[in-house]
Write a protein that holds these residues in place. Structure first.
Motif, mmCIF file in Angstrom:
data_model
loop_
_atom_site.group_PDB
_atom_site.id
_atom_site.type_symbol
_atom_site.label_atom_id
_atom_site.label_comp_id
_atom_site.label_asym_id
_atom_site.label_seq_id
_atom_site.Cartn_x
_atom_site.Cartn_y
_atom_site.Cartn_z
ATOM 1 N N GLU A 253 87.463 -59.126 113.157
ATOM 2 C CA GLU A 253 86.071 -59.595 113.197
ATOM 3 C C GLU A 253 85.552 -59.392 114.609
ATOM 4 O O GLU A 253 86.075 -59.970 115.567
ATOM 5 C CB GLU A 253 86.006 -61.060 112.765
ATOM 6 N N LYS A 254 84.534 -58.529 114.746
ATOM 7 C CA LYS A 254 84.098 -58.135 116.083
ATOM 8 C C LYS A 254 82.669 -57.622 116.040
ATOM 9 O O LYS A 254 82.262 -56.984 115.061
ATOM 10 C CB LYS A 254 85.028 -57.041 116.626
ATOM 11 N N ARG A 255 81.921 -57.893 117.096
ATOM 12 C CA ARG A 255 80.576 -57.344 117.257
ATOM 13 C C ARG A 255 80.551 -56.443 118.486
ATOM 14 O O ARG A 255 81.057 -56.805 119.546
ATOM 15 C CB ARG A 255 79.552 -58.463 117.405
ATOM 16 N N ILE A 256 79.962 -55.265 118.310
ATOM 17 C CA ILE A 256 79.822 -54.296 119.394
ATOM 18 C C ILE A 256 78.406 -53.736 119.306
ATOM 19 O O ILE A 256 78.092 -52.999 118.373
ATOM 20 C CB ILE A 256 80.823 -53.122 119.284
ATOM 21 N N ASP A 257 77.557 -54.060 120.261
ATOM 22 C CA ASP A 257 76.162 -53.621 120.210
ATOM 23 C C ASP A 257 75.542 -54.027 118.865
ATOM 24 O O ASP A 257 75.565 -55.194 118.501
ATOM 25 C CB ASP A 257 76.055 -52.116 120.458
ATOM 26 N N LYS A 258 75.038 -53.062 118.114
ATOM 27 C CA LYS A 258 74.430 -53.358 116.810
ATOM 28 C C LYS A 258 75.436 -53.277 115.673
ATOM 29 O O LYS A 258 75.083 -53.430 114.504
ATOM 30 C CB LYS A 258 73.258 -52.402 116.549
ATOM 31 N N MET A 259 76.706 -53.050 116.015
ATOM 32 C CA MET A 259 77.769 -52.962 115.026
ATOM 33 C C MET A 259 78.404 -54.325 114.800
ATOM 34 O O MET A 259 78.577 -55.100 115.743
ATOM 35 C CB MET A 259 78.876 -52.015 115.515
ATOM 36 N N GLU A 260 78.770 -54.608 113.552
ATOM 37 C CA GLU A 260 79.557 -55.801 113.246
ATOM 38 C C GLU A 260 80.662 -55.442 112.270
ATOM 39 O O GLU A 260 80.393 -54.973 111.159
ATOM 40 C CB GLU A 260 78.697 -56.924 112.673
ATOM 41 N N ILE A 261 81.909 -55.632 112.703
ATOM 42 C CA ILE A 261 83.071 -55.417 111.856
ATOM 43 C C ILE A 261 83.440 -56.761 111.246
ATOM 44 O O ILE A 261 83.622 -57.750 111.958
ATOM 45 C CB ILE A 261 84.260 -54.868 112.666
ATOM 46 N N MET A 262 83.563 -56.798 109.921
ATOM 47 C CA MET A 262 83.841 -58.044 109.219
ATOM 48 C C MET A 262 85.180 -57.962 108.499
ATOM 49 O O MET A 262 85.629 -56.888 108.103
ATOM 50 C CB MET A 262 82.719 -58.370 108.226
ATOM 51 N N PHE A 263 85.805 -59.126 108.347
ATOM 52 C CA PHE A 263 87.037 -59.196 107.561
ATOM 53 C C PHE A 263 86.952 -60.390 106.616
ATOM 54 O O PHE A 263 86.306 -60.306 105.587
ATOM 55 C CB PHE A 263 88.266 -59.254 108.458
ATOM 56 N N GLU A 264 87.524 -61.512 106.976
ATOM 57 C CA GLU A 264 87.465 -62.666 106.094
ATOM 58 C C GLU A 264 86.333 -63.628 106.437
ATOM 59 O O GLU A 264 86.231 -64.704 105.838
ATOM 60 C CB GLU A 264 88.825 -63.389 106.109
ATOM 61 N N VAL B 139 71.631 -62.953 100.127
ATOM 62 C CA VAL B 139 72.518 -61.796 100.209
ATOM 63 C C VAL B 139 73.517 -62.069 101.329
ATOM 64 O O VAL B 139 73.137 -62.239 102.491
ATOM 65 C CB VAL B 139 71.749 -60.494 100.477
ATOM 66 N N TYR B 140 74.796 -62.117 100.962
ATOM 67 C CA TYR B 140 75.875 -62.394 101.912
ATOM 68 C C TYR B 140 76.725 -61.126 102.093
ATOM 69 O O TYR B 140 76.672 -60.203 101.285
ATOM 70 C CB TYR B 140 76.764 -63.520 101.408
ATOM 71 N N LEU B 141 77.538 -61.135 103.153
ATOM 72 C CA LEU B 141 78.483 -60.046 103.388
ATOM 73 C C LEU B 141 79.838 -60.612 103.763
ATOM 74 O O LEU B 141 79.933 -61.693 104.364
ATOM 75 C CB LEU B 141 78.045 -59.135 104.540
ATOM 76 N N THR B 142 80.868 -59.829 103.441
ATOM 77 C CA THR B 142 82.208 -60.112 103.915
ATOM 78 C C THR B 142 82.997 -58.812 103.941
ATOM 79 O O THR B 142 82.530 -57.781 103.463
ATOM 80 C CB THR B 142 82.907 -61.178 103.043
ATOM 81 N N GLY B 143 84.208 -58.885 104.515
ATOM 82 C CA GLY B 143 85.040 -57.694 104.631
ATOM 83 C C GLY B 143 85.974 -57.514 103.446
ATOM 84 O O GLY B 143 85.765 -58.064 102.361
ATOM 85 N N ASP B 144 87.029 -56.756 103.670
ATOM 86 C CA ASP B 144 87.962 -56.343 102.624
ATOM 87 C C ASP B 144 88.554 -57.549 101.883
ATOM 88 O O ASP B 144 88.934 -58.548 102.500
ATOM 89 C CB ASP B 144 89.120 -55.553 103.227
#
Length: 231
Positions: free
Chosen positions: A213-224, A2-7
């Motif tokens: 693309e950024k990590r903040i604590d337990k948050m991860e913002i993804m794009f490409e 199972v993979y993830l990516t952003g918009d």
């Protein structure tokens, strides 16, 4: 896997390249964290996107974004149970799935909730030029209530949250577009997610939306970028 990516915004060439590189199959899953852009243009343009995706050896699992119609408003979509939750799918394109907001899916052994939607800062431009824009891009009060009911039924504890936007306190302010008056941006979804995050016992939260693309604590913002579904 199972993979993830952003918009992706309707362009799936990079997904095809990824799948070729890693020799994926339709048994593998790629989570798109909103703004897949598959149901955006309507008609032949959307069909061409779907035909392209149908040939990619992967199953797309899409969170609702703010640059696409909600699939339950499109007659060709039907509800289906998948990994313990409800998704929307067209019979002709079984490897393109859209999560129902508030559903909790078991993915790789993780209890994972989907919470889609966000506000479009390009709303006025899209309306003026006749591009796709939909009033229900953000979660309605009914959707919010359903999300909270689902979390309450799980004692406000899940492993992973998959959303499009992010709780307000974690907004990546440095990525905001210049020239946009933030006081005129509707942040009610982010404010609501703030309250969800305050109450929720969780291990990881993934989102897209901000094209950063950024990590903040337990948050991860993804794009490409890409990642495996991990806590």
């Amino acid at each position: 896997m199972v993979y993830l990516t952003g918009d992706t915004h309707g362009d799936f060439r990079r997904i095809a390249d990824f799948c070729k590189r890693f020799e994926t199959s339709v048994d593998d899953v790629m989570i798109i964290l909103g703004d897949a852009g598959i149901n955006f243009s309507g008609g032949l343009k959307d069909q061409a996107k779907k035909d392209f995706i149908a040939a990619i050896p992967i199953t797309l699992f899409c969170i609702h974004g703010n640059h696409e119609q909600r699939p339950y408003n499109i007659p060709s979509y039907q509800e289906k149970e998948w990994h313990g939750g409800i998704v929307y799918v067209e019979e002709e394109y079984p490897n393109i799935l859209f999560a129902k907001d508030g559903e909790i899916f078991e993915l790789d052994g993780y209890q994972t909730i989907a919470i889609g939607g966000a506000y479009s800062i390009d709303k006025m431009m899209r309306v003026a030029y006749g591009y796709g824009w939909w009033e229900d891009e953000q979660p309605s009060e009914e959707i919010k209530e359903y999300v909270e009911q689902q979390l309450a039924a799980h004692d406000w504890k899940v492993d992973i949250v998959l959303s499009h936007t992010i709780p307000l306190k974690y907004e990546p302010i440095e990525s905001f577009m210049s020239g946009v008056d933030q006081s005129r941006v509707d942040k009610s979804t982010e404010q609501w997610l703030d309250g969800i995050e305050d109450r929720l016992d969780y291990k990881k939260w993934y989102c897209g939306h901000y094209h950063v693309e950024k990590r903040i604590d337990k948050m991860e913002i993804m794009f490409e970028n890409y990642g495996e579904l991990l806590v």
